[in-house]
Design a protein around this motif. Sequence first.
Motif, PDB file in Angstrom:
ATOM      1  N   CYS A 142      -2.911   6.118  -5.944  1.00 15.49           N
ATOM      2  CA  CYS A 142      -2.160   6.229  -4.690  1.00 15.49           C
ATOM      3  C   CYS A 142      -2.106   7.661  -4.155  1.00 15.49           C
ATOM      4  CB  CYS A 142      -0.723   5.750  -4.883  1.00 15.49           C
ATOM      5  SG  CYS A 142      -0.568   4.028  -5.275  1.00 15.49           S
TER       6      CYS A 142
ATOM      7  N   ALA B 196       1.050   8.515   3.438  1.00 15.54           N
ATOM      8  CA  ALA B 196       0.228   9.058   4.531  1.00 15.54           C
ATOM      9  C   ALA B 196       1.032   9.103   5.832  1.00 15.54           C
ATOM     10  CB  ALA B 196      -1.035   8.223   4.715  1.00 15.54           C
ATOM     11  N   ALA B 197       1.816   8.075   6.093  1.00 13.50           N
ATOM     12  CA  ALA B 197       2.647   8.039   7.303  1.00 13.50           C
ATOM     13  C   ALA B 197       3.698   9.147   7.266  1.00 13.50           C
ATOM     14  CB  ALA B 197       3.316   6.676   7.437  1.00 13.50           C
TER      15      ALA B 197
ATOM     16  N   SER C 283       0.249   4.232  -0.785  1.00 18.49           N
ATOM     17  CA  SER C 283      -0.458   5.387  -0.243  1.00 18.49           C
ATOM     18  C   SER C 283      -0.348   5.434   1.281  1.00 18.49           C
ATOM     19  CB  SER C 283      -1.918   5.381  -0.676  1.00 18.49           C
ATOM     20  OG  SER C 283      -2.532   4.168  -0.305  1.00 18.49           O
ATOM     21  N   ALA C 284      -0.268   4.281   1.926  1.00 22.80           N
ATOM     22  CA  ALA C 284      -0.125   4.244   3.388  1.00 22.80           C
ATOM     23  C   ALA C 284       1.245   4.785   3.814  1.00 22.80           C
ATOM     24  CB  ALA C 284      -0.325   2.825   3.904  1.00 22.80           C
TER      25      ALA C 284
ATOM     26  N   ARG D 165       0.847  -1.188   0.000  1.00 20.62           N
ATOM     27  CA  ARG D 165       0.000   0.000   0.000  1.00 20.62           C
ATOM     28  C   ARG D 165       0.892   1.252   0.000  1.00 20.62           C
ATOM     29  NH1 ARG D 165      -3.358  -2.875  -1.747  1.00 20.62           N
ATOM     30  NH2 ARG D 165      -4.949  -3.951  -0.559  1.00 20.62           N
TER      31      ARG D 165
END
Length: 184
Positions: free
Chosen positions: A160, A54-55, A50-51, A48
């Motif tokens: 993403c 985001a983090a 995108s995760a 992922r």
Amino acid sequence: EAWLALWGGTHKPLATWGKTIVESSGQIASFALDMSIPKVIGLHLLFRPSAMLAALAQDTAARLGVELEQLDFVTEVVRKAHGKVEIGARDGQFFFGASLEGAAWDLTANSLCDAPGATVDLFPMPVLAIRATMRSKIDRSNAYACPVYRTSNRSREAYCATLHLATRVPQRRWTLRGVALILD
């Protein structure tokens, strides 16, 4: 079916897809063994991506003490191959494994350019330095809002993020050509 549910669809042949899964497992194992963030991360090897982005934004928001909605990503292209990066990014993270579809990257001008010939479907990108910063401090006047997809099918599930890449021509040119970063 279980792998497809975890990894998502791909247009790669089975052997190439299997190699990517092995490389991804190796990257995860190195994260676990080193117990630290590596200098350069294969964005295309993450389940992922995108995760991870985001983090990165959440870490910056916590460090600056601001709301997440006040941040956006700044993307710079590093003129090095991923194996040649000796130290990690001072701010943000170095990533490799993205390819441009519909355009190429001019290392001399450090900006988007026309793809060299009709036979090149995907143009491998150099290392990307991605960091989150205050949206109010970002100048987007010479940048193309480039969508990033896990696969070239460009579905909603494959989307993403949007990263801004330097351009010397109006953004509209790249929009009309459907330029995107592909991680497959």
